[in-house]
Design an enzyme around this catalytic site. Structure first.
Site, PDB file in Angstrom:
ATOM      1  N   LYS A 195       0.852  -1.184   0.000  1.00  0.00           N
ATOM      2  CA  LYS A 195       0.000   0.000   0.000  1.00  0.00           C
ATOM      3  C   LYS A 195       0.894   1.241   0.000  1.00  0.00           C
ATOM      4  CE  LYS A 195      -3.903   1.622   2.904  1.00  0.00           C
ATOM      5  NZ  LYS A 195      -4.716   1.196   4.068  1.00  0.00           N
ATOM      6  N   SER A 267      -9.389   1.181   3.020  1.00  0.00           N
ATOM      7  CA  SER A 267      -8.511   1.983   2.189  1.00  0.00           C
ATOM      8  C   SER A 267      -7.394   1.180   1.537  1.00  0.00           C
ATOM      9  CB  SER A 267      -7.899   3.109   3.016  1.00  0.00           C
ATOM     10  OG  SER A 267      -7.034   2.597   4.021  1.00  0.00           O
ATOM     11  N   SER A 291     -10.006  -1.024   7.192  1.00  0.00           N
ATOM     12  CA  SER A 291      -9.337  -0.843   5.902  1.00  0.00           C
ATOM     13  C   SER A 291      -8.648  -2.078   5.344  1.00  0.00           C
ATOM     14  CB  SER A 291      -8.331   0.310   5.987  1.00  0.00           C
ATOM     15  OG  SER A 291      -9.002   1.537   6.040  1.00  0.00           O
TER      16      SER A 291
END
Length: 557
Positions: A195, A267, A291
């Protein structure tokens, strides 16, 4: 006679106190003029339009303050924040060592498929065996996954930066080491992605937001460093919603490969999307309040949120220092275990004080029979009417068929929702300069629930209420511990109220694919474990996945 000023002031204060006591129970409406006056006390200068956008959030905060004030909290109750007086020098001297995570179950013989495209959905464990037995090279595997990333990224919008040169360099090194008999373990030569809130030296770390689009941080995040030490190959930095919220970033909206007209949730948007589409065997994400679990559901992958403090967040963007957690998204619980073992092999990290609190290192527990685990289930949640109920009930049936005795379990009466603003207050502090400089106006989303407005709203959270919420969090932690006494794990619908509670208490959880909706979109169920007991949690998850095939399903792109 003239009244002395101190006496006059005292009289005024008494009058004010009396007025407060006599005040009607209904609070005054929060208005723009009221906020305009309040912000002057704090040296802020939001526009009237911006202040108007905060009003709904502030009304919600005030309701939470009122709920917190009704709790009985003795003076001796400390907030759920730990102060560590040691300077970095002393922390480094006391870092605990890691070590072997123990034995893995036998994989059996793994053969290279006749159709190389099938490699896209092989597990990390299977790919690792192909590399160990030299049936394929890391460079071949890396080239294969880079090609898939490039082919499908225009559809899925899951990559922010390719790290192609680094990937080939690391793959060549892995091949040379394996050839020389210096095998590092099951991740040696395996491609992966992170990420893009984790730094990687020499590459941009954008945090998914325009104000940081050109940011380069001259360090490797702990997860990047530790996976490199395990021999893994970094292929890409993957998308995240702006500053770790949602699936919209400065370049687009990340999509689920099951239906490219829909978002991947967030996310850890790109991490889930890339793994689900067979573009990478595993990826690293983060969770503060859903997330990892949420995009795992939208994309149909297995996502592990480890215990708070289990994995170092050094070199990662901070959103909430007391809630952020890093973990893997992969095809299976076993794959998640392999990655977690690598992330924790070196033990604590002095750069992340939360890791210093972990009392033990992660160990595999795959030899544990599920029949020997005491497993609870949140009966109240399963009894409700909700869209994925049939899929979730089927999970309970499978576990019972495996000999697991499921015991009804209740969650603490104290709601974690009334202390959720801990997250946004810490986020507002983490992005103080972004808010005060006005650069938050560069972000894509500007609605009431987007970060720019949330951060402005959080400027009005009083310090006293933040500390009270952390004290209430201590109560929640104790109540949760009492409820889970004697249990190894428990089962809950993925989007039940325990999502908030366990993110506040720091418990580990794993989202497991368990079926599909009528529209053909994947669903998951969540298993939650005791603090620092990911081994047992993953053992139960693997037993469920060995008995079902949902983790082997993949979208047709």
């Amino acid at each position: 006679m003239k009244t002395p000023l101190p006496t006059l002031l005292l009289g005024t204060a008494c009058f004010a106190a009396g007025a407060l006591v006599a005040r009607p129970t209904a609070p005054d409406e929060i208005t723009v003029p009221l906020l305009r006056a309040a912000q002057q006390l704090m040296g802020l200068s939001f526009t009237d339009a911006q202040l108007d956008s905060t009003r709904g959030n502030l009304s919600g905060y005030r309701a939470n303050y009122e709920a917190l004030r009704k709790l009985e909290m003795p003076n001796s109750l400390a907030p759920a924040v730990v102060f560590d007086p040691r300077p970095l020098r002393l922390r480094l001297a006391q870092v605990s060592g890691g070590g072997s995570a123990g034995r893995l179950p036998d994989t059996g013989k793994v053969k290279l498929p006749a159709n190389r495209d099938d490699l896209a959905f092989y597990t990390v464990r299977q790919l690792g065996e192909l590399l160990r037995t030299k049936q394929i090279s890391s460079e071949e595997l890396t080239t294969f996954f880079l090609a898939r990333l490039k082919k499908y990224n225009p559809k899925l919008h899951c990559v922010i930066t390719f790290t192609e040169d680094l990937a080939h360099q690391q793959a060549r090194q892995a091949d040379a080491e394996i050839k020389a008999g210096k095998y590092r373990g099951p991740l040696h030569g395996i491609p992966f992605g992170v990420k893009d809130l984790f730094s990687a030296k020499g590459y941009k770390t954008t945090w998914g937001a325009v104000p940081y689009k050109e940011q380069v941080l001259d360090e490797d995040a702990a997860v990047v460093q530790r996976l490199r030490e395990a021999g893994a190959v970094l292929c890409a930095k993957l998308t995240l919603g702006e500053l770790a919220q949602g699936d919209v970033w400065f370049g687009e909206k990340t999509r689920t490969p099951w239906d490219v007209t829909k978002g991947s949730s967030g996310s850890s948007a790109g991490s889930a999307s890339a793994v689900a589409a067979g573009l990478l065997p595993f990826a690293i994400g983060t969770e503060t309040l859903g997330s990892i679990l949420s995009p795992s559901t939208a994309c149909g992958v297995t996502g592990l949120r480890p215990t708070y403090g289990r994995v170092s967040r050094a070199g990662a963007m901070a959103l909430s220092w007391t809630m952020d957690k890093a973990g893997p998204l992969a095809r299976s619980a076993e794959d998640c275990a392999l990655v977690l073992a690598a992330l924790t092999a070196a033990g604590s990290d002095a750069r992340d004080p939360a890791t210093l609190l972990a009392p033990n290192r992660f160990e595999y527990a795959f030899g544990t029979s599920p029949k020997k685990l005491r497993v609870g289930y949140i009966k109240k949640a399963f009894d409700q009417d909700y869209p994925t109920k049939a899929n979730d009930q089927a999970v309970l049936d499978v576990l019972r068929q495996l000999g697991v005795e499921l015991v009804p379990l209740e969650m603490p009466a104290l709601s974690g929702n009334i202390m959720r603003f801990v997250l946004t207050a810490e986020g507002a502090a983490a992005f103080d300069d972004l808010t005060r400089s006005g650069r938050d106006g560069q972000m894509v989303l500007q609605n009431r629930f987007a970060w720019p407005n949330t951060f402005r709203s959080s400027r009005f959270v009083p310090a006293v209420e933040y500390i009270q919420a952390q004290r209430a969090r201590s109560l929640l932690i104790e109540q949760m511990d009492e409820k889970l006494k004697g249990f190894d794990c428990y089962i809950t619908p993925t989007f039940s109220a325990t999502l908030v509670t366990t993110n506040l208490t720091g418990h580990p959880a794993i989202a497991l694919p368990n079926g599909f909706t009528a529209a053909g979109l994947p669903t998951t169920i969540t298993f939650v474990g005791q603090l620092y007991e990911e081994g047992k949690l993953l053992a139960l998850a693997k037993a469920y996945q060995d008995a079902t095939a949902f983790d082997e399903k993949h979208p047709a792109l």
